[in-house]
Design a protein around this motif. Structure first.
Motif, PDB file in Angstrom:
ATOM      1  N   ILE A   1       0.922  -1.176  -0.060  1.00 43.53           N
ATOM      2  CA  ILE A   1       0.012  -0.138   0.151  1.00 43.53           C
ATOM      3  C   ILE A   1       0.793   1.288  -0.007  1.00 43.53           C
ATOM      4  CG2 ILE A   1      -0.097   0.265   2.517  1.00 43.53           C
ATOM      5  CD1 ILE A   1      -3.311   0.825   1.811  1.00 43.53           C
ATOM      6  N   LYS A   2       0.393   2.354  -0.862  1.00 41.64           N
ATOM      7  CA  LYS A   2       1.486   3.504  -0.926  1.00 41.64           C
ATOM      8  C   LYS A   2       0.851   4.532   0.393  1.00 41.64           C
ATOM      9  CE  LYS A   2       2.090   7.252  -3.953  1.00 41.64           C
ATOM     10  NZ  LYS A   2       1.507   7.906  -5.497  1.00 41.64           N
TER      11      LYS A   2
ATOM     12  N   GLN B   1      -3.990  10.687   3.211  1.00 40.25           N
ATOM     13  CA  GLN B   1      -5.200  10.305   3.438  1.00 40.25           C
ATOM     14  C   GLN B   1      -5.203   8.918   4.379  1.00 40.25           C
ATOM     15  OE1 GLN B   1      -7.989  11.694   1.827  1.00 40.25           O
ATOM     16  NE2 GLN B   1      -9.203  10.739   3.524  1.00 40.25           N
ATOM     17  N   ILE B   2      -3.955   8.082   4.179  1.00 39.31           N
ATOM     18  CA  ILE B   2      -3.739   7.145   5.253  1.00 39.31           C
ATOM     19  C   ILE B   2      -3.640   7.700   6.626  1.00 39.31           C
ATOM     20  CG2 ILE B   2      -2.042   5.373   5.718  1.00 39.31           C
ATOM     21  CD1 ILE B   2      -3.925   4.451   3.402  1.00 39.31           C
ATOM     22  N   PHE B   3      -2.651   8.534   6.582  1.00 37.77           N
ATOM     23  CA  PHE B   3      -2.376   9.075   7.858  1.00 37.77           C
ATOM     24  C   PHE B   3      -3.707   9.701   8.666  1.00 37.77           C
ATOM     25  CE2 PHE B   3       1.974  10.396   5.829  1.00 37.77           C
ATOM     26  CZ  PHE B   3       2.543   9.087   6.163  1.00 37.77           C
ATOM     27  N   LYS B   4      -4.488  10.471   7.888  1.00 34.57           N
ATOM     28  CA  LYS B   4      -5.781  10.671   8.316  1.00 34.57           C
ATOM     29  C   LYS B   4      -6.514   9.675   8.936  1.00 34.57           C
ATOM     30  CE  LYS B   4      -5.927  14.993   5.675  1.00 34.57           C
ATOM     31  NZ  LYS B   4      -6.726  15.609   4.555  1.00 34.57           N
ATOM     32  N   TYR B   5      -6.441   8.399   8.322  1.00 25.98           N
ATOM     33  CA  TYR B   5      -7.338   7.460   8.432  1.00 25.98           C
ATOM     34  C   TYR B   5      -7.006   6.942  10.047  1.00 25.98           C
ATOM     35  CZ  TYR B   5      -9.213   6.885   3.747  1.00 25.98           C
ATOM     36  OH  TYR B   5      -9.575   7.132   2.585  1.00 25.98           O
TER      37      TYR B   5
ATOM     38  N   LEU C   1     -12.389   0.528   5.594  1.00 23.36           N
ATOM     39  CA  LEU C   1     -11.150   1.204   6.498  1.00 23.36           C
ATOM     40  C   LEU C   1     -10.536   0.056   6.896  1.00 23.36           C
ATOM     41  CD1 LEU C   1     -10.032   3.723   7.997  1.00 23.36           C
ATOM     42  CD2 LEU C   1     -11.859   3.741   9.599  1.00 23.36           C
ATOM     43  N   SER C   2     -11.441  -0.973   7.567  1.00 22.87           N
ATOM     44  CA  SER C   2     -10.704  -2.096   8.066  1.00 22.87           C
ATOM     45  C   SER C   2      -9.698  -2.765   7.143  1.00 22.87           C
ATOM     46  CB  SER C   2     -11.723  -3.266   8.579  1.00 22.87           C
ATOM     47  OG  SER C   2     -12.288  -2.674   9.450  1.00 22.87           O
ATOM     48  N   LYS C   3     -10.003  -2.956   5.923  1.00 22.71           N
ATOM     49  CA  LYS C   3      -9.218  -3.424   4.753  1.00 22.71           C
ATOM     50  C   LYS C   3      -7.909  -2.611   4.826  1.00 22.71           C
ATOM     51  CE  LYS C   3      -9.162  -4.801  -0.059  1.00 22.71           C
ATOM     52  NZ  LYS C   3      -9.934  -4.815  -1.418  1.00 22.71           N
ATOM     53  N   THR C   4      -8.204  -1.205   4.496  1.00 20.97           N
ATOM     54  CA  THR C   4      -6.962  -0.284   4.470  1.00 20.97           C
ATOM     55  C   THR C   4      -5.944  -0.560   5.487  1.00 20.97           C
ATOM     56  OG1 THR C   4      -8.647   1.031   3.080  1.00 20.97           O
ATOM     57  CG2 THR C   4      -6.484   1.920   3.893  1.00 20.97           C
ATOM     58  N   ILE C   5      -6.497  -0.462   6.776  1.00 17.08           N
ATOM     59  CA  ILE C   5      -5.674  -0.592   7.873  1.00 17.08           C
ATOM     60  C   ILE C   5      -4.977  -1.906   7.804  1.00 17.08           C
ATOM     61  CG2 ILE C   5      -5.564  -0.696  10.381  1.00 17.08           C
ATOM     62  CD1 ILE C   5      -7.614   1.288  10.604  1.00 17.08           C
TER      63      ILE C   5
ATOM     64  N   LEU D   1       2.042   6.652  14.535  1.00 16.10           N
ATOM     65  CA  LEU D   1       1.146   7.776  14.587  1.00 16.10           C
ATOM     66  C   LEU D   1       1.688   9.015  15.196  1.00 16.10           C
ATOM     67  CD1 LEU D   1      -1.824   5.582  16.773  1.00 16.10           C
ATOM     68  CD2 LEU D   1      -1.988   7.166  14.586  1.00 16.10           C
ATOM     69  N   GLU D   2       2.882   9.175  15.726  1.00 10.80           N
ATOM     70  CA  GLU D   2       3.778  10.279  15.900  1.00 10.80           C
ATOM     71  C   GLU D   2       4.328  10.650  14.618  1.00 10.80           C
ATOM     72  OE1 GLU D   2       6.513   8.955  18.747  1.00 10.80           O
ATOM     73  OE2 GLU D   2       5.409   9.005  20.697  1.00 10.80           O
ATOM     74  N   TYR D   3       4.810   9.862  13.916  1.00 14.00           N
ATOM     75  CA  TYR D   3       5.386  10.126  12.614  1.00 14.00           C
ATOM     76  C   TYR D   3       4.229  10.787  11.610  1.00 14.00           C
ATOM     77  CZ  TYR D   3       9.810   8.020  12.917  1.00 14.00           C
ATOM     78  OH  TYR D   3      11.238   8.048  13.194  1.00 14.00           O
TER      79      TYR D   3
END
Length: 313
Positions: free
Chosen positions: A2-3, A7-11, A35-39, A68-70
């Motif tokens: 996954i790239k 958007q991923i960070f916001k999720y 969302l579950s699949k993306t995570i 999450l800090e990053y």
């Protein structure tokens, strides 16, 4: 793999904030399974567990806390940079749109440019491309708006793709194709054309069309009524008019053209026709968390005006 993107960070930040994938999905205007699949794909890609389930809900693991800090740091720096450039470019208009190759849209775009405040600096990208690329441009890249075009037979695939990318969509235009043909062709005198009238002619079609999730069998079922022995595939909108003007026995299935001057300039006419599987639909798309600007609203109004002109012909 996954790239990683903002958007991923916001999720993941929203999941941490709510301690619930279900609640986070609601706040993000997306489906919980998506969302579950993306995570899960993100965790597999990074090789870590970001969240774990506890009696207190979904909470970050040790590795997840570092991630999450990053993510928060990156988003914070992006916000600072955007704030800086917004102040620096208050007198500059940014507008990016991804669209199909079609005359009513290019006509609306020209009128849109005329309606902009000319004293301001402009940075505008008008990208003519296929619908799959448009969905990606709007969902993942810096495009304000997009227009997704598809045959109504393919609606299932495109609506699923749009929802999967968490995009808002609304219908712009549903139309039956017309025939564009040289004014010098004897068929140009007809008021209506049938498929059998075109069997000996050369069809000009856009080559950059794909519906990857349909099987060959599904595509054959959809296209089985069309038998076209002669085709020219083009990838630039301008070249189609050159071919239609110079090759008198060529034709093209196209959106009705609102600009009579364009038809006259290329010595072509548009004629209603009855050909199976040539009903198309255009959808306006943009991100669900995106707030339309004054420029966006102006462009959309020009689009609808251009569509009205098509309908009235």
């Amino acid at each position: 793999m996954i790239k990683l993107n903002t958007q991923i960070f916001k999720y993941v930040i929203e999941v941490e904030k709510t301690a619930s994938i279900t609640k986070a999905a609601e706040n993000l205007y997306m489906g919980q399974p998506t969302l579950s699949k993306t995570i899960k794909e993100l965790e597999a890609s990074l090789g870590i567990m970001i969240f774990k389930r506890t009696p207190r809900g979904v909470v970050p693991t040790k590795d997840g806390t570092v991630f999450l800090e990053y993510a928060k740091k990156i988003l914070g720096e992006i916000d600072e940079m955007e704030t800086f450039y917004k102040k620096e470019n208050a007198d500059k208009i940014y507008f990016n749109v991804s669209v199909p190759k079609t005359s009513y849209v290019s006509n609306a775009f020209a009128e849109f440019i005329e309606g902009l405040e000319q004293s301001k600096k402009l940075e505008i990208n008008f990208k003519e491309t296929d619908s799959i690329r448009t969905i990606k441009n709007v969902a993942e890249d810096d495009y304000n708006l997009g227009i997704v075009r598809y045959k109504v037979d393919y609606e299932r695939y495109f609506i699923d793709s749009i929802k999967e990318k968490n995009l808002h969509y609304e219908e712009l235009y549903t139309f039956n194709c017309v025939i564009l043909i040289s004014r010098d062709n004897p068929l140009s005198q007809r008021e209506f054309l049938l498929e059998k009238d075109l069997i000996c002619l050369i069809e000009v079609v856009h080559g950059d069309w794909a519906v990857p999730r349909f099987s060959d069998l599904e595509l054959k079922k959809i296209e089985k009524t069309r038998r076209v022995p002669k085709r020219i595939y083009v990838y630039e909108r301008g070249s189609q008019f050159d071919i239609l003007r110079r090759i008198k026995n060529s034709y093209m299935l196209a959106t009705p053209i609102p600009n009579a001057e364009l038809l006259h300039a290329h010595n072509i006419v548009q004629i209603p026709c009855s050909i199976p599987n040539t009903t198309y639909r255009d959808l306006l798309v943009y991100r669900k968390d995106y707030k339309l600007t004054d420029c966006d609203t102006l462009f959309i109004s020009k689009l609808r005006s251009s569509i009205d002109n098509n309908t009235l012909q």
